[in-house]
Motif scaffolding. Sequence first.
Motif, PDB file in Angstrom:
ATOM      1  N   GLN A   1       0.822  -1.208   0.000  1.00 17.53           N
ATOM      2  CA  GLN A   1       0.000   0.000   0.000  1.00 17.53           C
ATOM      3  C   GLN A   1       0.856   1.257   0.000  1.00 17.53           C
TER       4      GLN A   1
ATOM      5  N   VAL B   1       0.456  -1.681  -7.805  1.00 14.76           N
ATOM      6  CA  VAL B   1      -0.816  -2.140  -8.363  1.00 14.76           C
ATOM      7  C   VAL B   1      -0.643  -3.350  -9.276  1.00 14.76           C
TER       8      VAL B   1
ATOM      9  N   ASP C   1      -4.208  -9.973 -10.190  1.00 14.68           N
ATOM     10  CA  ASP C   1      -4.384  -8.680  -9.547  1.00 14.68           C
ATOM     11  C   ASP C   1      -4.053  -8.804  -8.059  1.00 14.68           C
TER      12      ASP C   1
ATOM     13  N   ALA D   1      -5.173  -7.137  -5.541  1.00 12.87           N
ATOM     14  CA  ALA D   1      -6.166  -6.517  -4.665  1.00 12.87           C
ATOM     15  C   ALA D   1      -6.454  -7.351  -3.425  1.00 12.87           C
ATOM     16  N   ASN D   2      -6.351  -8.680  -3.528  1.00 14.13           N
ATOM     17  CA  ASN D   2      -6.701  -9.533  -2.390  1.00 14.13           C
ATOM     18  C   ASN D   2      -5.485 -10.103  -1.674  1.00 14.13           C
TER      19      ASN D   2
ATOM     20  N   ARG E   1      -8.045   2.995 -12.062  1.00 13.40           N
ATOM     21  CA  ARG E   1      -8.225   1.775 -11.265  1.00 13.40           C
ATOM     22  C   ARG E   1      -9.100   2.067 -10.056  1.00 13.40           C
TER      23      ARG E   1
ATOM     24  N   SER F   1     -10.382  -0.073  -6.601  1.00 10.42           N
ATOM     25  CA  SER F   1     -10.265  -1.301  -5.821  1.00 10.42           C
ATOM     26  C   SER F   1     -11.131  -1.184  -4.576  1.00 10.42           C
TER      27      SER F   1
ATOM     28  N   ASP G   1     -12.355  -3.309  -0.671  1.00 15.94           N
ATOM     29  CA  ASP G   1     -12.121  -4.315   0.362  1.00 15.94           C
ATOM     30  C   ASP G   1     -13.196  -4.115   1.423  1.00 15.94           C
TER      31      ASP G   1
ATOM     32  N   ASN H   1     -12.884  -8.657  -1.759  1.00 15.55           N
ATOM     33  CA  ASN H   1     -11.871  -7.802  -2.369  1.00 15.55           C
ATOM     34  C   ASN H   1     -12.056  -7.812  -3.882  1.00 15.55           C
TER      35      ASN H   1
ATOM     36  N   ALA I   1     -11.012  -5.421  -7.845  1.00 15.58           N
ATOM     37  CA  ALA I   1     -10.470  -4.245  -8.522  1.00 15.58           C
ATOM     38  C   ALA I   1     -10.810  -4.309 -10.001  1.00 15.58           C
TER      39      ALA I   1
END
Length: 789
Positions: free
Chosen positions: A150, A155, A204, A206-207, A260, A262, A264, A280, A282
């Motif tokens: 983060q 990404v 991805d 994202a998770n 993008r 995303s 959660d 999660n 994106a």
Amino acid sequence: MKTLYLITIFLLVTITLQAQNTGIITGKITMLGNQPVASASVAIIELGKRTLTDEQGYYTFDNIVDGKYTIHIQVLGAPVQNIPVVVSAGKSVTIDYEFPEENILVLQEIRINSDQKKFTNKESIYIARLPVKNLENPQVYNSVSKELIQEQMAVDLGSISKNVPGAGVPTIANQGRVTFRSRGFDTEPNARNGVAGAAFAAIDPANLERVEVIKGPSTTLFGTNIASSYGGLYNRVTKKPFNGVGGEVAYYGGSWNFNRISWDANTPLNAEKTALFRLNGATSFERSFQDLGFTKSLSIAPSFSYQITDKLSLLLDVEFGQAKGTSVVRFNPYIGSNKTQSIADMQFPYNRNFLSNDLTYSTQMMNIFAQLNYKISENWTSQTIISRARSTIDGYITALIGRSDSTIRPRIIVGNTSFIATDLQQNFIGDFNIGNHRNRVVIGLDYYNNSNSFDRVTVNTTTMNFINPSPDYSISRLEVDTLTATGSLRKENSGDDTYAVYISDVFNVTDRLLLMGSLRLDRYEYNGVYDITSGTTSGGLGTSGIQAGPYGQTALSHKSGLVYQLAEDRASIFINYMNAFFNKSGVSADGTQFKPEHANQLEFGLKGNLFDHRLVGTISYYDIRVENILRTDPDDINFSLQDGTQLSKGIEIDITANPFPGFSIVAGYAYNDSEYTKSDESVEGLRPAQSGPENMFNFWMSYKITNGNLEGLGVGFGGNAGDESYQTNTQTAKVIIPSYTMLDASIFYDRTKYRIGFKVDNLTSEKAWSVRLTPQAPARFIGSMSLKF
């Protein structure tokens, strides 16, 4: 109105009387140092009530009638705790418990909230499949946390890998699939939560909770079917549900129309908070920095956990992703001129794609992971895992083939490819004493099935001059479709099955001296290639003695290690000797069946966790020797010999530091010396092509203000560097990839309810290439804003 008033008064009185006649039990579960333990199971034995602790380690039971009860605290892999409690009407009683170990490791994901340890926490339940701490494990591994991901606004997996020593410039395949270097070998991120989770498409992040990179041959516990290599494997650890309501929505925007979103979101599903759900996902779009090209994708990743009883828990985790885009540049230079050349001097245009935006591919990925944990007894736990991964690729994937020093001919694969993998695993995990000696044991059974399907045509298009191309030159979809009638057809199915049994034991000779021993037996059954057009399963001999028909091989691999803690939970020295294998098909000219290819690694080094977790690091030296490599038979080029060897040795350093509040450093160095020690004359004694640079560096420094009016304001700066390397390296031809230094910087403002960030990747627009000679993007600007709830 009067009736409604009376009903309201009656309800208020009833609730008040109930509160006066019942009590409350509350408490907090922590580790040594007041570290909260989330998702720990807490129950009242006499009432059959249970719940899970929240993110801060707290739990609550309301409306408990007065009496004597027993609070039952349990996490898988840790001793059960039963604490007596007396409840009085109208009162609240607090029952706290602190686990005696500083870093308790359990057989399910336990969330540890600590800003101080956000980068330095290296503990994992997946590396050894046992409750073994990093300092107790003789194997080296790196970990990239979601907090670091983060902070760096990473990404994609390529950006995340910048924090892994020796990963190098990531290789992006034509369908978004990514490959890294590890100790001189290709390594893909195809392990997920410790088992097979292959994805032949873009993944991805994202998770992702974190990315773990296990170094060195690792087939003893992980097998050969999850794209592990002699250099190691990448394990993607996914985010798990937690006991609480919360989440985050973020937007990213930047260079080349990058957009993008995303998300959660997490919530309990029942009043007891034993059933939890998290979602999660994106969606992204970005144009290429080159003249043509784009990608767009969607990822959805739900996860569900259920504490069925005190002893039984279920985790269900799903990844779904689909994407559409154009192939990145993959350039195979012409090497017929037998000379040494650099990609930087070939005049191959850095900003041109040479294709068109209607030559697109579409991918779809579905990974399903289910895990059932059952506490058999105080000392034994059963872990049952089912993992199923499916990837499909439709459309056009491309490569640019050099025809001369100034010309290329695009080669395009058109059609459908699909991969399905199923992994069934049963582990029995024990933690017990023999006399005064602690044993941590895993005994496992593993079945893996792999099924591949190909229905595609390869075509070669028009040769063109890449130094002076015509202004309107591009390969159109119409032109490619016209050529498919005369292309090379591949229409077939193939598959294989692997049956394995393994055992691993970590034995405490003393509190500080530990021995690890692991053994794995594999039976591999290759089912052959079924040609759909002819209706036959191929067999016999192919080129270089390769046997394409069904065959079976049995292989044994081992791992052993020794750890001595110089200072308990602070510093340890270690040594390991590990073995790995990969199955090879075919026979030599005299009819001898090929054996599995083997590699052995000897490694030793030092691990540290000092100054209350403010300095965590590893330094190691490794020596990997690969044997039974196939090489062309010098007496008959139609066959192969299995006596080739390869050497890979080097040094790796991985350091994470938090010298004072708010300031963090992540740094690494990797030196790798690889060489063919017995091989074809064309490469004998040379560094293998595509093994990456000999020297690689990575670092990231950040500072965040921790108090005052500007609390949460931070800056970050880092970079990656590598020596020159090779795309081709033979006695007669070499294609050199230049050395590189790429720098990144960021500024962010992180508050409780929101976060704002700005990042620049590759500040100086350094020109760099992957081992497939894919140009890397120049300076890339990304801004982000996220809302937390």
